[in-house]
Structures are given as C-alpha cells and as structure tokens.
Design a protein around this motif. Structure first.
Motif, PDB file in Angstrom:
ATOM      1  N   GLU A  47      40.972  37.535  24.651  1.00  0.00           N
ATOM      2  CA  GLU A  47      41.402  36.840  25.872  1.00  0.00           C
ATOM      3  C   GLU A  47      40.386  35.798  26.347  1.00  0.00           C
ATOM      4  O   GLU A  47      40.702  35.013  27.239  1.00  0.00           O
ATOM      5  N   ILE A  48      39.181  35.809  25.793  1.00  0.00           N
ATOM      6  CA  ILE A  48      38.175  34.841  26.211  1.00  0.00           C
ATOM      7  C   ILE A  48      38.095  33.704  25.199  1.00  0.00           C
ATOM      8  O   ILE A  48      38.629  33.797  24.091  1.00  0.00           O
ATOM      9  N   ARG A  49      37.419  32.626  25.596  1.00  0.00           N
ATOM     10  CA  ARG A  49      37.228  31.477  24.710  1.00  0.00           C
ATOM     11  C   ARG A  49      35.783  31.501  24.194  1.00  0.00           C
ATOM     12  O   ARG A  49      34.839  31.605  24.985  1.00  0.00           O
ATOM     13  N   SER A  61      39.479  47.540  33.923  1.00  0.00           N
ATOM     14  CA  SER A  61      39.743  48.457  35.031  1.00  0.00           C
ATOM     15  C   SER A  61      38.483  49.186  35.504  1.00  0.00           C
ATOM     16  O   SER A  61      38.253  49.319  36.713  1.00  0.00           O
ATOM     17  N   ARG A  62      37.646  49.653  34.581  1.00  0.00           N
ATOM     18  CA  ARG A  62      36.457  50.404  34.990  1.00  0.00           C
ATOM     19  C   ARG A  62      35.449  49.508  35.693  1.00  0.00           C
ATOM     20  O   ARG A  62      34.684  49.966  36.542  1.00  0.00           O
ATOM     21  N   GLN A  63      35.462  48.247  35.346  1.00  0.00           N
ATOM     22  CA  GLN A  63      34.567  47.284  35.992  1.00  0.00           C
ATOM     23  C   GLN A  63      35.110  46.879  37.364  1.00  0.00           C
ATOM     24  O   GLN A  63      34.361  46.786  38.344  1.00  0.00           O
ATOM     25  N   ILE A  64      36.408  46.687  37.429  1.00  0.00           N
ATOM     26  CA  ILE A  64      37.049  46.293  38.684  1.00  0.00           C
ATOM     27  C   ILE A  64      36.932  47.401  39.723  1.00  0.00           C
ATOM     28  O   ILE A  64      36.879  47.143  40.931  1.00  0.00           O
ATOM     29  N   LYS A  80      47.410  42.905  31.870  1.00  0.00           N
ATOM     30  CA  LYS A  80      46.557  43.220  30.720  1.00  0.00           C
ATOM     31  C   LYS A  80      45.080  43.162  31.116  1.00  0.00           C
ATOM     32  O   LYS A  80      44.273  44.006  30.702  1.00  0.00           O
ATOM     33  N   GLN A  81      44.704  42.171  31.909  1.00  0.00           N
ATOM     34  CA  GLN A  81      43.323  42.062  32.365  1.00  0.00           C
ATOM     35  C   GLN A  81      42.945  43.215  33.293  1.00  0.00           C
ATOM     36  O   GLN A  81      41.844  43.745  33.221  1.00  0.00           O
ATOM     37  N   LEU A 105      34.077  36.103  36.892  1.00  0.00           N
ATOM     38  CA  LEU A 105      33.637  36.220  35.500  1.00  0.00           C
ATOM     39  C   LEU A 105      34.587  35.468  34.575  1.00  0.00           C
ATOM     40  O   LEU A 105      34.160  34.766  33.657  1.00  0.00           O
ATOM     41  N   GLY A 106      35.859  35.605  34.815  1.00  0.00           N
ATOM     42  CA  GLY A 106      36.844  34.941  33.967  1.00  0.00           C
ATOM     43  C   GLY A 106      36.802  33.430  34.052  1.00  0.00           C
ATOM     44  O   GLY A 106      37.210  32.739  33.111  1.00  0.00           O
TER      45      GLY A 106
END
Length: 254
Positions: A98-100, A11-14, A5-6, A27-28
């Motif tokens: 997905e982030i806190r 994807s465009r950033q990776i 999912k991540q 970043l995560g």
C-alpha cells in the motif's frame, strides 16, 4: 480518511492514543528519504514500511555481498550481486504493497542530494550511512533545505543516535558536535564496520531507534533524541544522554 484495509493493517498502532487515526494519516502522507541500506537502514526501512509511511526513497549505490548478511536483514543469500536499493524496494513493497517505494541506485553526493531534497518536498531524512564525509554532507544539505534528519551509527558494540529539526530556527547541527575540519574529534564511525567490525543486533537496535524517532516526528510527538546525543553500549545495555547546544564556532551554522 483511512480505508477499511488500512484500519485493519495498522489497527494495533491506531489503538495507541499517541497515534490514533490522525497520526496514521500523517504517516500515510509522509515522504521520507533513507540514505544507506546497510545494518541501520535495513531495520529502519522495514519498520517505516510496516508502519505505513506513505512514500519511501531508498538511496544506496552498493551491491549485496555475502559479508553484508550478518547484519543487513533486508537481504538474503540469493540477492548477492544485486543493487541494494532495488532489492530493498522489492522487499518493502512485498511487506506493504500500500505504500510507495522508490529505489535510487547511487551514492548521495552533495549536488544530487541538494537538488533532490529541494524539489522533492521531503518530510524527513534518515542518515543510515557509515561514512563520516557523507554524514557531514547530509547534515549541511538538510540544514540548508530545512528538512529534519535522524542520524545513527554503530562501531563494535557502541551505538549513537541524534536528531535535528532544521525547521526550527536556532537548531544545532551535527557539525556543532563534530566540526568537519577537526578530524581528531570525529566520531569513531569514520572507521567503518569493514575495518573495525560490528555486532549485528546493535545495528538492529539503533536502526529501530531511528524508525521509532521517525514515526514520532511524523506523528507530531516529542523526540527523545532531538538535539541530544544518545549513546548506547550493547555490552552492558546502558544508555547515556548528552545535550547538544549550538556551537558559536560551527562552520555550518554561522
């Protein structure tokens, strides 16, 4: 390791060689504090949440007012009267569950900020305030805690951006540039947007620039604003850069 999912979400950033999976994992794993959720903090927070910064702490003691909506893009008309930090946390969580995200519905005074930074193990602070006194507090506390800080401001059509990495020995600080006791030389944001006015998109540009520099720092890239005052004029779309040496008379560094 990134989940499927991540990999899809980012994807465009990776795909960027400067980021890749390693940068995305950094970043995560990052923990960032954003002080001020107005015209600067709104776009900065949105982009950091979208980029997948793992944990965001939002600090603001104000409530949403109708006059905020011209420039503070996190908020809508039905948010009037609600806590900015709480609303911002809800908006960012909706954008990226997905982030806190943690809301701190209070102003960041020196004692609270120092204690929270000390025990929080933060990677970065974004100063998105429009108050000169708290800016000097953030500068001093971040320097003492050895936490990098990225600062921005806008007055009218004029924007400013600067960052300091206090993990590095010999780094200059905000007070090297604008000594707190020298009020005649202070930045013009001492007059805030409620008294002198501000054009909304200039705040969007500077807040986005803060987010960009934050992503670069967290991913291990070189910052264009590190120890350099970046000056932006929205009226002409021109940028100027001033290098910032350490001041031998700085009341914070000495």
């Amino acid at each position: 390791m990134l989940s499927r999912k991540q990999l899809q979400r980012y994807s465009r950033q990776i795909m960027l060689p400067q980021i890749g999976e390693t940068g995305q994992e950094r970043l995560g794993a990052a923990k960032v504090m954003i002080v001020g959720l107005g015209g600067l903090g709104s776009p900065a927070a949105l982009y950091l949440a979208a980029a997948g910064v793992g944990e965001l702490h939002l600090v603001d003691g104000d409530h949403v007012e109708i006059s905020n909506l011209q420039r503070q893009v996190l908020f809508k008309t039905n948010h009037r009267g609600k806590d900015k930090a709480q609303v911002a946390a809800q908006q960012l969580t909706a954008a990226n569950p997905e982030i806190r995200v943690q809301a701190h519905c209070r102003m960041a005074d020196a004692a609270w900020l120092a204690g929270f930074l000390k025990e929080g193990n933060f990677d970065l602070v974004l100063d998105c305030t429009d108050n000169l006194d708290i800016r000097h507090v953030i500068n001093r506390v971040c320097r003492d805690a050895k936490v990098p800080v990225i600062m921005a401001s806008v007055r009218g059509f004029s924007g400013q951006l600067v960052s300091f990495d206090f993990r590095s020995a010999g780094s200059p600080c905000y007070a090297c540039l604008f000594p707190p006791q020298d009020r005649d030389n202070d930045l013009p944001e001492a007059e805030n947007c409620s008294t002198v006015g501000v054009i909304g998109p200039a705040l969007g540009i500077m807040g986005s620039a803060q987010a960009l520099e934050a992503i670069k720092l967290l991913a291990g890239l070189t910052l264009s604003s590190l120890n350099r005052l970046q000056l932006f004029e929205a009226g002409t779309l021109e940028w100027r850069t001033l290098a910032l040496p350490v001041s031998k008379t700085c009341p914070v560094c000495v």
